[in-house]
Design an enzyme around this catalytic site. Structure first.
Site, PDB file in Angstrom:
ATOM      1  N   GLU A 108       0.814  -1.208   0.000  1.00  0.00           N
ATOM      2  CA  GLU A 108       0.000   0.000   0.000  1.00  0.00           C
ATOM      3  C   GLU A 108       0.850   1.262   0.000  1.00  0.00           C
ATOM      4  OE1 GLU A 108      -4.136  -1.007   2.083  1.00  0.00           O
ATOM      5  OE2 GLU A 108      -2.432  -1.566   3.338  1.00  0.00           O
ATOM      6  N   GLU A 128      -3.722  -9.417   3.753  1.00  0.00           N
ATOM      7  CA  GLU A 128      -4.517  -9.099   4.941  1.00  0.00           C
ATOM      8  C   GLU A 128      -5.633 -10.101   5.223  1.00  0.00           C
ATOM      9  OE1 GLU A 128      -2.731  -5.029   3.951  1.00  0.00           O
ATOM     10  OE2 GLU A 128      -3.359  -6.837   2.888  1.00  0.00           O
TER      11      GLU A 128
END
Length: 254
Positions: A108, A128
């Site tokens: 990210e 995640e």
């Protein structure tokens, strides 16, 4: 500046290094605050025109420090977001230099950069869901805007690792280097970018990012307030004069 974030200057390019090699450069609160502080300082300096973000010891970042997360150390800075970067990237161009892993929050951070240079051995992923979490620092919002929808869905839903070569094919990674040479490649590209006029770079970046959801009939109206000051700047006059005089321009950021 925090020991967890090292800042080095190479001409008018600043290199920010996430410096937690024993933790595979996992992002904790100290890293987030260090990145935010560095960007706040450097964005205000007219002598710095571009940045490179990288990680120490051959790894970009393995993502959020889960041990820190469990103890209440959240790597989020108000106003800038995860890692001190993802919600409010700097106004100046930012190049990611990726070696090793760019996973979860590490991916990210790379997605929050404007350009990505990666080693041929680098791997990216949003794992995640494998940990009961969601890539909430921009990953699942930015990724489908950069690559085809179904591929973005595969990456986001499987949580698997993907090689830099695949993301290069998809246009997400700009350049592939030999192992160990990502920083050198990123610096080469950052210097090429930083050779251009600072005000023009900042305005160009702002329009490219913000115009993605502008209504067609309002695009030029919205662009005007951003780019018009550039045309009236001293740098614009300097650029024209340098071209006419066949010399390198001397930018002032004014």
């Amino acid at each position: 500046m925090s020991d967890e974030v090292l800042v080095e200057e190479s001409g008018n390019v600043a290199i920010l290094t996430i410096n937690r090699p024993k933790a595979r450069n996992a992002i904790n609160g100290a890293v987030a605050r260090g990145v935010a502080e560095a960007l706040d300082t450097l964005d205000a300096r007219p002598d710095i025109s571009a940045y490179v973000l990288t990680g120490a010891a051959g790894t970009f970042s393995a993502g959020m420090d889960l041990k820190g997360f469990l103890s209440g150390d959240f790597p989020v800075v108000e106003g800038r977001g995860f890692g001190g970067l993802t919600e409010a990237p700097p106004r100046k161009p930012l190049v990611a230099a990726v070696e090793g892993y760019a996973l979860a929050g590490g991916f990210e951070l790379a997605l929050a950069c404007d350009v990505i240079v990666a080693s041929s051995e680098a791997k990216f992923g949003l794992p995640e869901p494998k940990r009961g979490l969601v890539a909430g620092a921009g990953g699942i919002m930015r990724l489908p805007r950069r690559i085809p929808y179904h591929v973005a869905m595969e990456i986001a839903l499987t949580g698997d690792h993907y090689p830099a070569s695949r993301l290069y094919e998809l246009g997400l990674v700009n350049r592939i280097t030999e192992p160990g040479a990502a920083l050198e490649g990123a610096l080469e590209l950052a210097r090429k970018i930083a050779a251009n006029a600072p005000l023009a770079l900042a305005a160009t970046k702002k329009v490219v990012i913000e115009s993605q959801d502008w209504p067609l009939e309002e695009m030029f109206k919205r662009q005007g307030p951003i780019i018009n000051p550039v045309f009236g700047s001293k740098d614009a006059m300097e650029g024209a004069a340098a071209f006419a005089e066949k010399r390198a321009p001397q930018w002032k950021g004014e």
